[in-house]
Write a protein that holds these residues in place. Structure first.
Motif, short mmCIF file in Angstrom:
data_model
loop_
_atom_site.label_atom_id
_atom_site.label_comp_id
_atom_site.label_asym_id
_atom_site.label_seq_id
_atom_site.Cartn_x
_atom_site.Cartn_y
_atom_site.Cartn_z
N ILE A 397 16.64 32.30 0.84
CA ILE A 397 15.53 31.43 0.44
C ILE A 397 14.32 31.57 1.37
N VAL A 398 14.46 31.25 2.65
CA VAL A 398 13.30 31.26 3.56
C VAL A 398 12.62 32.62 3.57
N PHE A 399 13.37 33.69 3.79
CA PHE A 399 12.77 35.02 3.86
C PHE A 399 12.19 35.48 2.52
N PRO A 400 12.94 35.40 1.40
CA PRO A 400 12.35 35.82 0.13
C PRO A 400 11.09 35.03 -0.26
N TYR A 401 10.99 33.78 0.18
CA TYR A 401 9.82 32.98 -0.11
C TYR A 401 8.70 33.21 0.92
N GLY A 402 8.87 34.18 1.80
CA GLY A 402 7.80 34.56 2.72
C GLY A 402 7.73 33.75 3.99
N GLY A 403 8.77 32.97 4.31
CA GLY A 403 8.75 32.16 5.53
C GLY A 403 9.30 32.89 6.73
N THR A 404 9.05 32.35 7.90
CA THR A 404 9.57 32.88 9.16
C THR A 404 10.48 31.85 9.79
N LEU A 405 11.68 32.27 10.15
CA LEU A 405 12.60 31.36 10.84
C LEU A 405 12.17 31.23 12.29
N GLU A 406 11.90 30.01 12.73
CA GLU A 406 11.56 29.82 14.13
C GLU A 406 12.79 29.57 14.98
N LYS A 407 13.68 28.71 14.52
CA LYS A 407 14.87 28.44 15.32
C LYS A 407 15.90 27.66 14.52
N TYR A 408 17.15 27.75 14.98
CA TYR A 408 18.21 26.85 14.55
C TYR A 408 18.35 25.78 15.63
N ILE A 409 18.55 24.55 15.23
CA ILE A 409 18.81 23.47 16.19
C ILE A 409 20.08 22.78 15.72
N ALA A 410 21.23 23.25 16.21
CA ALA A 410 22.54 22.76 15.75
C ALA A 410 22.62 22.96 14.24
N ASP A 411 22.66 21.86 13.45
CA ASP A 411 22.78 21.97 11.99
C ASP A 411 21.42 22.01 11.31
N ALA A 412 20.34 21.93 12.07
CA ALA A 412 18.99 21.92 11.50
C ALA A 412 18.36 23.30 11.62
N LEU A 413 17.37 23.54 10.76
CA LEU A 413 16.59 24.78 10.87
C LEU A 413 15.11 24.45 10.75
N LEU A 414 14.30 25.23 11.47
CA LEU A 414 12.85 25.08 11.44
C LEU A 414 12.25 26.41 10.99
N ALA A 415 11.48 26.37 9.91
CA ALA A 415 10.83 27.58 9.39
C ALA A 415 9.35 27.29 9.21
N VAL A 416 8.53 28.34 9.27
CA VAL A 416 7.08 28.17 9.13
C VAL A 416 6.52 29.20 8.16
N TRP A 417 5.45 28.81 7.49
CA TRP A 417 4.68 29.71 6.64
C TRP A 417 3.26 29.75 7.20
N GLY A 418 2.72 30.95 7.42
CA GLY A 418 1.38 31.09 7.99
C GLY A 418 1.36 31.62 9.39
N SER A 419 2.52 31.86 9.98
CA SER A 419 2.61 32.42 11.33
C SER A 419 3.87 33.27 11.40
N PRO A 420 3.76 34.51 11.88
CA PRO A 420 2.55 35.14 12.42
C PRO A 420 1.65 35.78 11.37
N TYR A 421 2.00 35.68 10.09
CA TYR A 421 1.24 36.35 9.02
C TYR A 421 0.80 35.30 8.02
N GLN A 422 -0.50 35.14 7.85
CA GLN A 422 -1.04 34.08 7.01
C GLN A 422 -1.37 34.58 5.61
N LYS A 423 -1.02 33.76 4.60
CA LYS A 423 -1.32 34.08 3.20
C LYS A 423 -1.91 32.84 2.53
N GLU A 424 -2.60 33.07 1.42
CA GLU A 424 -3.26 31.96 0.73
C GLU A 424 -2.27 30.95 0.17
#
Length: 562
Positions: A397-424
């Motif tokens: 999901i995260v990767f095919p939708y163009g997101g970047t995984l920043e980190k896992y925090i135990a059972d949580a995950l943090l992902a971002v869109w727009g860094s390091p590559y920004q799209k409209e």
């Protein structure tokens, strides 16, 4: 009988038998084959090798750094005798005695084995090799004789023997070796071939540019001589000049008359050759004699120089192989955190070390009631469950939708869109990913029920859009690409505000996706920790969203399974 060999041909060689059935490999003490790995490139349960009547198969167990057969990453593959299997950065070679014998010219070869070729003769390379001991002599040398222990009296015989010995040396040094074990092996071969009192191999330190001893050998195994025995004047002279030399009666050689080591050690004669795989010398090979001057001859120096060339190539190849292993691990880690498009840009030279301010949409996802749910589970089962869950959420999901995984925090995950590559379309793709994650969670629960597994979980997700500072953070040797700013903290707080099965987004995220007419429900202002003013949040009614219809309005390809 089948077995695997770790660090083959080195003092650290280790043989591990493979039993019929499943053999598990990893750092965990409950594995069939426990591998200690200082670099921690192996997972606790990294892979398994299955020995069956149909053959031997290796399977990767969703390891962090992957499993490779002959440098190709695999999920599962059948192994053949002689294959190199790499778990993380640890390499084994498979020996399958039942299938290791090659056909010879006198054996019956099946008609289809030659692929229609008219073969007159077949020779196995291993069977054509010469035993080096057959080329060497071990009698005491005459006082004026060469120090080469080469059989043959006339020049033609000795030339042929020297070439064959050098060929065998190249064969001995050709197999993949641990970089640190090669100097020792080179000196072992040297003392088999040449009658010298002492030998040392020195390599140039990349940081200091100075020669550093990597291995030493004495002809007398009981010798307790000072390990700082070699002449720095001689070794530095050869490194700088790039030519092999004989210092015949070194104590009287004016080029080195101020060398304290020659005086103190009573060095009578010395030879030194550069390790020069290309234009630049990477080290030197030094031998000396304490009993007599005029000990070495032109033939000895020419052979030492040839041996040093072979050694230099082997060391450079081992160093390149080590670099390749590091590159494999680096690329594997890159692929774990970045989608393919971003990984490709980084490979093309995109600078991640530059700190930039950019707008991102952050997605924070957490499992509801995780602590209570896992309190009765074995730690290993918890890890297996999380690996299965994260694989779907990140890789599917995260990767095919163009997101970047920043980190896992135990059972949580943090992902971002727009860094390091920004799209409209970063914001809408992040919200789409959140919707897909909820649908995937529903599907996972149904699958687990069908499998008879007592697992039913829900997740809550929060999204926020805003400015961050993006770049690498950490020490010189351990860095991580991250995004810093209040935007990230607020995303976490929004996730906490959401309940099981909910997706909450901020006002800023809503403003970026308004044209897509998603079914949103405006909530009463929510007070969150760390904020004086309540936040205006919106619930995404993801159950009413057709993900395919939403994605048709974007440029992104449909992810697998949607």
């Amino acid at each position: 009988m089948a077995y695997i060999i770790q660090n083959q041909g080195t003092p650290q060689e280790r043989v591990c038998d493979l039993r019929q059935g499943v053999n598990t490999i990893g750092r965990g003490l409950d594995n069939s084959i426990v591998v200690e790995d200082d670099a921690r490139s192996l997972s606790r349960h990294h892979a398994e090798i299955q020995v069956t009547d149909r053959g031997i198969y290796v399977t990767d167990l969703n390891s962090s750094n992957g499993t490779f057969v002959n440098q190709t990453k695999i999920v599962q593959q059948k192994l053949n005798h002689g294959d190199f299997v790499q778990f993380g950065s640890v390499i084994f070679r498979l020996v399958d005695e039942a299938n290791s014998e090659s056909n010879t010219s006198g054996s019956q070869v099946p008609a289809n084995a030659n692929s229609g070729l008219s073969i007159l003769m077949r020779v196995s390379p291993e069977k054509s090799r010469v035993n080096m001991q057959d080329l060497l002599q071990h009698q005491q040398l005459e006082p004026t004789g060469s120090v080469l222990l080469i059989s043959g009296n006339d020049e033609t015989q000795r030339t042929s023997a020297k070439l064959r010995v050098l060929l065998e040396v190249s064969q001995e040094l050709a197999s993949p070796e641990a970089y640190s074990a090669l100097p020792e092996k080179i000196l072992d071969l040297l003392l088999k071939i040449m009658s010298v009192d002492r030998a040392v191999l020195l390599l140039v330190d990349a940081k200091t540019g100075q020669l550093e001893p990597k291995a030493y050998k004495f002809s007398d195994s009981k010798s307790t001589a000072n390990l700082d025995f070699y002449s720095r004047k001689i070794t530095n002279f050869v490194l700088k000049q790039g030519d092999a030399i004989i210092s015949d009666d070194a104590s009287g050689d004016r080029r080195f008359d101020s060398s304290q080591s020659i005086i103190q050690q009573s060095i009578q004669a010395a030879m030194c050759a550069p390790l020069k795989p290309r234009d630049q010398a990477i080290g030197v090979l030094y031998v000396d004699n304490l009993s007599r001057g005029h000990a070495y001859h032109k033939e000895d120096l020419e052979f030492l120089s040839s041996l040093a060339n072979q050694a230099a190539i082997a060391i450079e190849n081992a160093n390149l192989y080590k670099s390749m292993q590091s590159e494999v691990i680096r690329r594997t880690k890159l692929e774990r955190f970045f989608p393919a498009a971003v990984s490709q840009k980084i490979e093309e030279g995109w600078d991640l070390n530059r700190i930039v301010e950019t707008e991102v949409t952050a997605l924070f996802s957490d499992i509801s009631g995780f602590t209570e749910m896992t309190s009765q589970m074995q730690p290993r089962k918890v890890l297996e469950f999380l690996n299965e869950y994260f694989k779907v959420m990140v890789e599917d999901i995260v990767f095919p939708y163009g997101g970047t995984l920043e980190k896992y925090i135990a059972d949580a995950l943090l992902a971002v869109w727009g860094s390091p590559y920004q799209k409209e379309d970063d914001a809408i793709m992040a919200v789409n990913a959140a919707i897909a994650m909820q649908w995937a969670m529903k599907q996972l629960n149904e699958d687990w029920t069908e499998q008879g597994r007592d697992l039913q979980i829900q997740i809550h997700i929060g999204l926020n859009t805003g400015m961050v500072a993006a770049g690498n953070i950490g020490s010189e040797n351990l860095i991580q690409y991250t995004n810093i700013g209040d935007t990230m903290n607020v995303a976490s707080r929004i996730c906490t505000a959401a309940k099981a099965g909910e997706v909450f987004i901020s006002e800023s995220t809503k403003s970026h996706i308004s044209q897509f007419n998603l079914p949103l429900e405006k909530l009463e202002p929510v007070k969150v920790k760390g904020k004086e003013e309540a936040l205006q949040l919106y619930r995404v009614n993801w159950q009413n969203v057709d993900v395919r219809e939403v994605l048709s309005k974007t440029k992104t390809i449909f992810p697998k399974g949607v």
